[in-house]
Design a protein around this motif. Structure first.
Motif, short mmCIF file in Angstrom:
data_model
loop_
_atom_site.label_atom_id
_atom_site.label_comp_id
_atom_site.label_asym_id
_atom_site.label_seq_id
_atom_site.Cartn_x
_atom_site.Cartn_y
_atom_site.Cartn_z
N TYR A 191 -9.32 4.34 -33.02
CA TYR A 191 -9.99 5.13 -31.98
C TYR A 191 -9.55 6.59 -32.02
CZ TYR A 191 -11.87 0.93 -29.68
OH TYR A 191 -12.54 -0.22 -29.38
N ARG A 192 -8.27 6.81 -32.23
CA ARG A 192 -7.78 8.19 -32.30
C ARG A 192 -8.36 8.93 -33.50
NH1 ARG A 192 -1.50 7.40 -30.50
NH2 ARG A 192 -1.95 7.30 -28.28
N ARG A 193 -8.45 8.24 -34.65
CA ARG A 193 -9.05 8.86 -35.83
C ARG A 193 -10.51 9.18 -35.57
NH1 ARG A 193 -5.77 5.46 -38.68
NH2 ARG A 193 -7.31 3.80 -38.76
N ALA A 194 -11.24 8.25 -34.96
CA ALA A 194 -12.65 8.47 -34.67
C ALA A 194 -12.82 9.62 -33.68
CB ALA A 194 -13.29 7.20 -34.12
N ALA A 195 -11.95 9.69 -32.68
CA ALA A 195 -12.05 10.75 -31.68
C ALA A 195 -11.73 12.12 -32.30
CB ALA A 195 -11.10 10.48 -30.51
N SER A 196 -10.82 12.17 -33.24
CA SER A 196 -10.48 13.45 -33.86
C SER A 196 -11.57 13.92 -34.82
CB SER A 196 -9.14 13.37 -34.58
OG SER A 196 -9.23 12.53 -35.72
N ASP A 197 -12.41 13.00 -35.28
CA ASP A 197 -13.51 13.36 -36.17
C ASP A 197 -14.74 13.86 -35.42
OD1 ASP A 197 -11.97 12.60 -38.30
OD2 ASP A 197 -12.91 10.64 -38.55
N GLU A 198 -14.82 13.58 -34.11
CA GLU A 198 -15.98 14.00 -33.31
C GLU A 198 -15.86 15.48 -32.96
OE1 GLU A 198 -16.30 11.55 -29.86
OE2 GLU A 198 -16.47 9.71 -31.04
N PRO A 199 -17.00 16.18 -32.93
CA PRO A 199 -16.95 17.59 -32.51
C PRO A 199 -16.56 17.67 -31.04
CG PRO A 199 -19.22 16.86 -32.84
CD PRO A 199 -18.33 15.74 -33.28
N THR A 200 -15.76 18.66 -30.71
CA THR A 200 -15.29 18.85 -29.35
C THR A 200 -16.36 19.56 -28.54
OG1 THR A 200 -13.06 19.09 -30.21
CG2 THR A 200 -13.42 19.82 -27.94
N PRO A 201 -16.79 18.99 -27.40
CA PRO A 201 -17.80 19.66 -26.58
C PRO A 201 -17.20 20.92 -25.96
CG PRO A 201 -16.98 17.70 -25.45
CD PRO A 201 -16.35 17.73 -26.82
N PRO A 202 -18.04 21.94 -25.73
CA PRO A 202 -17.51 23.17 -25.12
C PRO A 202 -17.04 22.90 -23.69
CG PRO A 202 -19.90 23.25 -25.25
CD PRO A 202 -19.46 22.02 -25.98
N SER A 203 -15.96 23.54 -23.32
CA SER A 203 -15.47 23.38 -21.95
C SER A 203 -16.01 24.53 -21.10
CB SER A 203 -13.95 23.37 -21.92
OG SER A 203 -13.45 24.63 -22.31
N TYR A 204 -16.01 24.34 -19.81
CA TYR A 204 -16.52 25.37 -18.91
C TYR A 204 -15.69 26.63 -18.96
CZ TYR A 204 -19.84 22.09 -17.00
OH TYR A 204 -20.87 21.22 -16.86
N SER A 205 -14.41 26.52 -19.23
CA SER A 205 -13.57 27.71 -19.28
C SER A 205 -13.97 28.61 -20.44
CB SER A 205 -12.09 27.33 -19.38
OG SER A 205 -11.88 26.61 -20.58
N ASN A 206 -14.53 28.05 -21.50
CA ASN A 206 -14.98 28.86 -22.62
C ASN A 206 -16.35 29.46 -22.37
OD1 ASN A 206 -12.68 28.24 -24.05
ND2 ASN A 206 -13.62 26.55 -25.17
N VAL A 207 -17.18 28.82 -21.58
CA VAL A 207 -18.53 29.29 -21.30
C VAL A 207 -18.50 30.48 -20.34
CG1 VAL A 207 -20.76 28.67 -20.29
CG2 VAL A 207 -19.54 27.05 -21.74
N HIS A 208 -17.68 30.39 -19.32
CA HIS A 208 -17.57 31.46 -18.32
C HIS A 208 -16.32 32.26 -18.60
CE1 HIS A 208 -20.85 29.81 -16.03
NE2 HIS A 208 -20.30 28.63 -16.14
N SER A 209 -16.43 33.28 -19.43
CA SER A 209 -15.25 34.04 -19.78
C SER A 209 -15.02 35.23 -18.86
CB SER A 209 -15.34 34.55 -21.23
OG SER A 209 -16.51 35.33 -21.39
N GLY A 210 -16.01 35.60 -18.07
CA GLY A 210 -15.84 36.72 -17.15
C GLY A 210 -15.09 36.31 -15.89
N SER A 211 -14.71 37.28 -15.11
CA SER A 211 -14.02 36.97 -13.87
C SER A 211 -14.88 37.42 -12.70
CB SER A 211 -12.66 37.67 -13.83
OG SER A 211 -12.84 39.07 -13.89
N GLY A 212 -14.55 36.99 -11.52
CA GLY A 212 -15.27 37.41 -10.33
C GLY A 212 -16.55 36.63 -10.16
N SER A 213 -17.55 37.28 -9.51
CA SER A 213 -18.78 36.59 -9.16
C SER A 213 -19.78 36.58 -10.29
CB SER A 213 -19.41 37.25 -7.92
OG SER A 213 -19.79 38.57 -8.28
N GLY A 214 -19.51 37.32 -11.34
CA GLY A 214 -20.44 37.34 -12.45
C GLY A 214 -21.49 38.45 -12.30
N ARG A 215 -21.41 39.26 -11.22
CA ARG A 215 -22.36 40.38 -11.03
C ARG A 215 -21.90 41.55 -11.84
NH1 ARG A 215 -22.92 40.32 -4.52
NH2 ARG A 215 -23.82 38.28 -4.38
N ARG A 216 -22.88 42.24 -12.34
CA ARG A 216 -22.53 43.45 -13.10
C ARG A 216 -22.61 44.66 -12.18
NH1 ARG A 216 -25.69 42.82 -18.82
NH2 ARG A 216 -24.90 40.77 -19.26
N SER A 217 -21.68 45.54 -12.41
CA SER A 217 -21.74 46.76 -11.63
C SER A 217 -22.56 47.78 -12.42
CB SER A 217 -20.33 47.31 -11.34
OG SER A 217 -19.64 47.50 -12.53
N GLY A 218 -23.30 48.52 -11.74
CA GLY A 218 -24.15 49.32 -12.51
C GLY A 218 -24.31 50.66 -12.13
#
Length: 127
Positions: free
Chosen positions: A100-127
């Protein structure tokens, strides 16, 4: 089986019941009664020849040898059989876990939310 190999590779098969009770007992340095006792305790289940004689495989002889080690150290035969069964189950569980460990290490790792949202704050841009 072929003419070139009359045994059909059975000598390489750990599960092939190649040994009679007498030969198995001799190889283990024990008695046929010991082999009958571990059979009654359901540690091993020898196959039967056409004539009804017990036949043992190399795998079964390894299991019987481990039980004999424990009995020789003073462990009651029923307890020795239970210990060997538990050791065998643990080894199988470890093998499955490693697969099971070998099979799990062969599977692609799904993206985590911490990698998707790299900005800080509310996500609004100041302009």
């Amino acid at each position: 089986m072929t003419a070139d190999n009359p045994l059909g590779g059975r000598l390489d098969d750990d599960d092939y019941p190649a040994y009679s009770m007498g030969r198995a007992a001799e190889m283990l340095g024990t008695t046929p009664g010991f082999l009958r006792a571990i059979g009654e305790a359901r540690l091993i289940s020898p196959l039967r020849s056409e004539g009804g004689h017990r036949r043992y495989s190399r795998y079964q002889l390894r299991i019987a040898a481990r039980a004999r080690e424990l009995v020789d150290k003073g462990t009651p035969i029923d307890a020795a059989c239970r210990i060997v069964i538990l050791e065998d189950q643990l080894e199988e569980a470890r093998r499955i876990n490693a697969e099971y460990r070998r099979a799990a290490s062969d599977e692609p790792t799904p993206p985590s939310y911490s990698n998707v949202h790299s900005g800080s704050g509310s996500g609004r841009r100041s302009g």
